[in-house]
Design a protein around this motif. Structure first.
Motif, mmCIF file in Angstrom:
data_model
loop_
_atom_site.group_PDB
_atom_site.id
_atom_site.type_symbol
_atom_site.label_atom_id
_atom_site.label_comp_id
_atom_site.label_asym_id
_atom_site.label_seq_id
_atom_site.Cartn_x
_atom_site.Cartn_y
_atom_site.Cartn_z
ATOM 1 N N ALA A 61 0.837 -1.199 0.000
ATOM 2 C CA ALA A 61 0.000 0.000 0.000
ATOM 3 C C ALA A 61 0.873 1.251 0.000
ATOM 4 N N ILE A 62 0.388 2.314 -0.611
ATOM 5 C CA ILE A 62 1.115 3.583 -0.647
ATOM 6 C C ILE A 62 0.167 4.722 -0.279
ATOM 7 N N LEU A 63 0.716 5.718 0.424
ATOM 8 C CA LEU A 63 -0.035 6.911 0.793
ATOM 9 C C LEU A 63 0.332 8.056 -0.139
ATOM 10 N N PHE B 195 0.432 11.309 3.968
ATOM 11 C CA PHE B 195 1.687 10.967 4.638
ATOM 12 C C PHE B 195 2.122 12.090 5.585
ATOM 13 N N LYS B 196 1.961 13.335 5.146
ATOM 14 C CA LYS B 196 2.281 14.463 6.024
ATOM 15 C C LYS B 196 1.390 14.452 7.267
ATOM 16 N N ASP B 197 0.092 14.169 7.079
ATOM 17 C CA ASP B 197 -0.817 14.105 8.220
ATOM 18 C C ASP B 197 -0.425 12.971 9.162
ATOM 19 N N TYR B 198 0.038 11.866 8.607
ATOM 20 C CA TYR B 198 0.472 10.749 9.442
ATOM 21 C C TYR B 198 1.697 11.144 10.271
ATOM 22 N N CYS C 40 0.745 13.009 13.112
ATOM 23 C CA CYS C 40 -0.124 12.227 14.004
ATOM 24 C C CYS C 40 -1.560 12.750 13.970
ATOM 25 N N LYS C 41 -2.047 13.068 12.775
ATOM 26 C CA LYS C 41 -3.396 13.603 12.625
ATOM 27 C C LYS C 41 -4.336 12.657 11.886
ATOM 28 N N LEU C 42 -3.878 11.435 11.595
ATOM 29 C CA LEU C 42 -4.708 10.482 10.870
ATOM 30 C C LEU C 42 -5.089 9.314 11.764
ATOM 31 N N GLU C 43 -6.378 8.970 11.796
ATOM 32 C CA GLU C 43 -6.831 7.764 12.473
ATOM 33 C C GLU C 43 -7.216 6.694 11.457
ATOM 34 N N ALA D 231 8.309 18.456 4.666
ATOM 35 C CA ALA D 231 8.820 19.113 5.872
ATOM 36 C C ALA D 231 8.481 18.291 7.111
ATOM 37 N N PRO D 232 9.371 18.271 8.097
ATOM 38 C CA PRO D 232 9.079 17.543 9.336
ATOM 39 C C PRO D 232 8.040 18.292 10.156
#
Length: 246
Positions: free
Chosen positions: A22-24, A29-32, A35-38, A125-126
């Motif tokens: 699987a790929i995002l 990916f930035k949201d992950y 830590c903003k993705l459930e 960006a981090p």
């Protein structure tokens, strides 16, 4: 005993799905990393790149005839976009001088491919950390080869602590996928390359800073290779992320 500390279990009422290949997209990916993705939306690599194994037989350099008992199987890849549109791959490289637009030979069979320079930035960006934060995660976007299997060589196998480029860290947990075999053929030396078991892309390591600060962690890990073998070939490219939404 040390490995027992790495085991953790999700809430019983939450369904966890492990999807191979699987790929995002870059936004998810930035949201992950922040830590903003459930829940995750994803695409499958098989919609764009498919496996195409081939069987062959060795040919004698002396007689130019096939040799008995020398069957072999190779696992090749082929581009295929099931939506019917063109598939493009962005490659970041150094040390080659290519024209703005040109044709090249691609892959072991030397297939013709059209390439052009891609001028848009693909940097991610981090996330922004608080200065006193001590926990972070490291996500592998490409397979990484470590000398101690899935544990980095700079880390003590028992205490699960170590010094990474001046930053003392403790491994708190890890979500590591099945190992992938990395080999190949050395065209210059005309012999097979060593076979390695690599930690697959998508694996995640959770670290706690023992000595140092989060700014150093970002500088050491984000968009850097953490692989102990084949760094220049792009193995072990890591991204740093938060462990909780703050």
């Amino acid at each position: 005993p040390a490995l027992d500390k790495l085991l953790f279990f999700p809430d019983a009422d939450k369904k966890i799905e492990n999807v191979a290949g699987a790929i995002l997209n870059d936004i998810d990916f930035k949201d992950y990393l922040h830590c903003k993705l459930e829940e995750f939306g994803y695409s499958r690599i098989s919609d764009y790149i498919i496996d195409e194994p081939k069987i062959g037989i060795r040919i004698s350099h002396i007689t130019h005839a096939s040799e008995i008992g020398k069957l072999y199987r190779i696992y090749m890849k082929r581009l295929e976009n099931k939506s019917g549109t063109m598939t493009s791959i962005i490659v970041d490289f150094e040390g080659l001088n290519l024209a703005e637009n040109t044709f090249i030979k691609l892959g072991g069979e030397g297939k013709a491919a059209y390439c052009r320079k891609y001028n848009k930035s693909i940097n991610i960006a981090p996330p922004k950390f608080e200065q006193n934060e001590k926990m972070f995660k490291v996500v592998l976007s490409t397979p990484a080869i470590f000398k101690n299997g899935w544990i980095p060589g700079w880390m003590d196998n028992t205490r699960l602590e170590g010094n990474f480029n001046g930053l003392k860290l403790k491994l708190v947990a890890a979500a590591v996928g099945k190992p992938v075999n990395i080999g190949g053929f050395d065209m210059k030396k005309k012999r097979p390359k060593p076979m390695y078991c690599a930690v697959p892309a998508g694996s995640v390591y959770y670290f706690k800073i023992v000595e140092g600060d989060i700014g150093e962690a970002v500088a050491r890990f984000h968009q850097k290779s953490v692989s102990e073998v084949y760094k220049r070939q792009g193995f072990g490219i890591a991204y740093i992320g938060k462990t909780e939404d703050t």
